[in-house]
Design an enzyme around this catalytic site. Structure first.
Site, mmCIF file in Angstrom:
data_model
loop_
_atom_site.group_PDB
_atom_site.id
_atom_site.type_symbol
_atom_site.label_atom_id
_atom_site.label_comp_id
_atom_site.label_asym_id
_atom_site.label_seq_id
_atom_site.Cartn_x
_atom_site.Cartn_y
_atom_site.Cartn_z
ATOM 1 N N TYR A 35 0.836 -1.202 0.000
ATOM 2 C CA TYR A 35 0.000 0.000 0.000
ATOM 3 C C TYR A 35 0.865 1.244 0.000
ATOM 4 C CZ TYR A 35 0.985 0.968 4.946
ATOM 5 O OH TYR A 35 1.616 1.281 6.129
ATOM 6 N N ARG A 54 8.327 4.007 -4.634
ATOM 7 C CA ARG A 54 8.331 3.053 -3.526
ATOM 8 C C ARG A 54 7.290 1.956 -3.747
ATOM 9 N NH1 ARG A 54 7.668 5.331 2.462
ATOM 10 N NH2 ARG A 54 5.528 5.595 1.713
ATOM 11 N N ARG A 103 -7.697 -20.325 -1.547
ATOM 12 C CA ARG A 103 -6.669 -20.122 -0.534
ATOM 13 C C ARG A 103 -5.577 -21.188 -0.613
ATOM 14 N NH1 ARG A 103 -4.777 -20.880 4.579
ATOM 15 N NH2 ARG A 103 -4.326 -18.971 5.773
ATOM 16 N N HIS A 105 -1.031 -21.193 0.137
ATOM 17 C CA HIS A 105 0.156 -20.381 0.420
ATOM 18 C C HIS A 105 0.959 -20.091 -0.844
ATOM 19 C CE1 HIS A 105 -0.836 -21.246 4.549
ATOM 20 N NE2 HIS A 105 0.177 -20.526 4.978
ATOM 21 N N LYS A 149 6.555 -1.805 2.064
ATOM 22 C CA LYS A 149 5.337 -1.215 2.648
ATOM 23 C C LYS A 149 4.196 -2.209 2.451
ATOM 24 C CE LYS A 149 3.225 3.340 3.227
ATOM 25 N NZ LYS A 149 3.691 3.556 4.602
ATOM 26 N N GLU A 181 12.531 2.960 14.240
ATOM 27 C CA GLU A 181 11.592 3.984 13.783
ATOM 28 C C GLU A 181 10.389 3.946 14.713
ATOM 29 O OE1 GLU A 181 10.292 3.080 9.803
ATOM 30 O OE2 GLU A 181 10.196 0.930 10.196
ATOM 31 N N LEU A 205 11.289 1.473 7.192
ATOM 32 C CA LEU A 205 10.705 1.957 5.947
ATOM 33 C C LEU A 205 11.374 3.285 5.599
ATOM 34 C CD1 LEU A 205 8.400 1.550 3.816
ATOM 35 C CD2 LEU A 205 7.063 3.133 5.212
#
Length: 291
Positions: A35, A54, A103, A105, A149, A181, A205
């Site tokens: 995101y 990014r 579903r 993995h 992110k 951070e 990040l």
């Protein structure tokens, strides 16, 4: 904070009430996605190029093939503002997941990523930026690829909630006593006229506002040292501040109930706030730069 009605989904636009995804969606079931949160001032993006770069870096890191190039997604994001007639301060939240599939993995084959972005009002936090905020320290228990992110934010959420329960704005994270951070921002210490912040490694990040701060410090001839500082160094700091797209540059005046220096936002923090406002072309509702 109100959400504007028109959202971007895939490469089209629709009303947000019409957006539907199957229950077998990998972002929901695995956190398998990325995101970005992009700041808007007076209807204009700030640091958009940095955010788009990014986004592509994060997608590449988790092997999501994006169905557009940087120019195309930039055009779509501008169209999103235009369709919503956005002219105020706000933000765009953009999310991309690996897609919808049974579903498993293992990555699904021949599945298109799920993409959406929406606009939301985001007034500037003038009180926090002018007066400073409080923070706690909290052990950093996140994974070793924080430079991505990603949607996997449960440790961040837990740390932020702990900060709130202690009457604080942020949680300053640390690994083995070294500050990395915050739960949703980068953090800096000022000592003897120099700014210290954790190096750009996989453990943090690399924030877009942090990139801007790197430019500001060069222009202002303020030494910026990418060197981790210890939790115990906070008590002797001259200034502590944080940065993010929604918090901009915010002074931290108390950590773990201990006052930082004289308990007021410091000179260097004020200089960086002013540089930020100039860079973002903020002409109204500006911070009172008093020390």
């Amino acid at each position: 904070m109100s959400v504007y009605p028109i959202i971007l989904t895939q490469s089209k636009f629709t009303h947000h009430d019409k957006l539907k995804y199957p229950f077998e969606e990998r972002g929901l079931q695995f956190g398998d996605g990325i995101y970005e949160v992009i700041r808007i001032y007076h209807g204009n993006y700030y640091l958009l190029e940095e955010h788009v770069n990014r986004l592509f870096q994060s997608a590449d890191a988790i092997k999501i093939q994006l169905p557009f190039n940087k120019e195309e997604i930039t055009d779509l994001l501008y169209e999103l503002l235009k369709k919503n007639e956005m002219t105020s301060d706000g933000k765009v939240y953009m999310q991309i997941t690996r897609g919808s599939a049974p579903r498993d993995h293992v990555f699904p084959e021949s599945v298109m990523p799920n993409i959406y972005a929406y606009v939301q009002d985001q007034p500037r936090n003038m009180t926090g930026m002018e007066n400073g905020v409080h923070a706690i320290t909290h052990r950093d228990i996140r994974w070793e690829n924080c430079y991505i992110k990603s949607l996997n934010l449960l440790p961040n959420v837990m740390a932020k909630q702990t900060a709130k329960e202690n009457g604080c704005y942020e949680a300053i994270l640390h690994r083995d006593g070294v500050v990395t951070e915050c739960s949703s921002s980068n953090v800096y210490m000022v000592k003897d006229g120099q700014i210290y912040t954790h190096p750009t490694t996989n453990n943090i990040l690399h924030g877009c506002v942090r990139m801007a701060i790197e430019r500001f410090t060069k222009d202002l001839s303020i030494p910026l040292i990418e060197e981790g500082f210890a939790v115990e160094d906070i008590r002797i700091a001259d200034e502590i501040f944080l940065s993010s797209s929604t918090s901009e540059i915010t002074p931290i005046i108390k950590v773990d109930n201990q006052q930082i220096a004289d308990g007021k936002p410091g000179k260097i923090t004020r200089q960086l706030q002013e540089a930020y406002e100039l860079d973002a072309n903020i002409k109204e509702n500006r911070i009172k730069h008093t020390v």
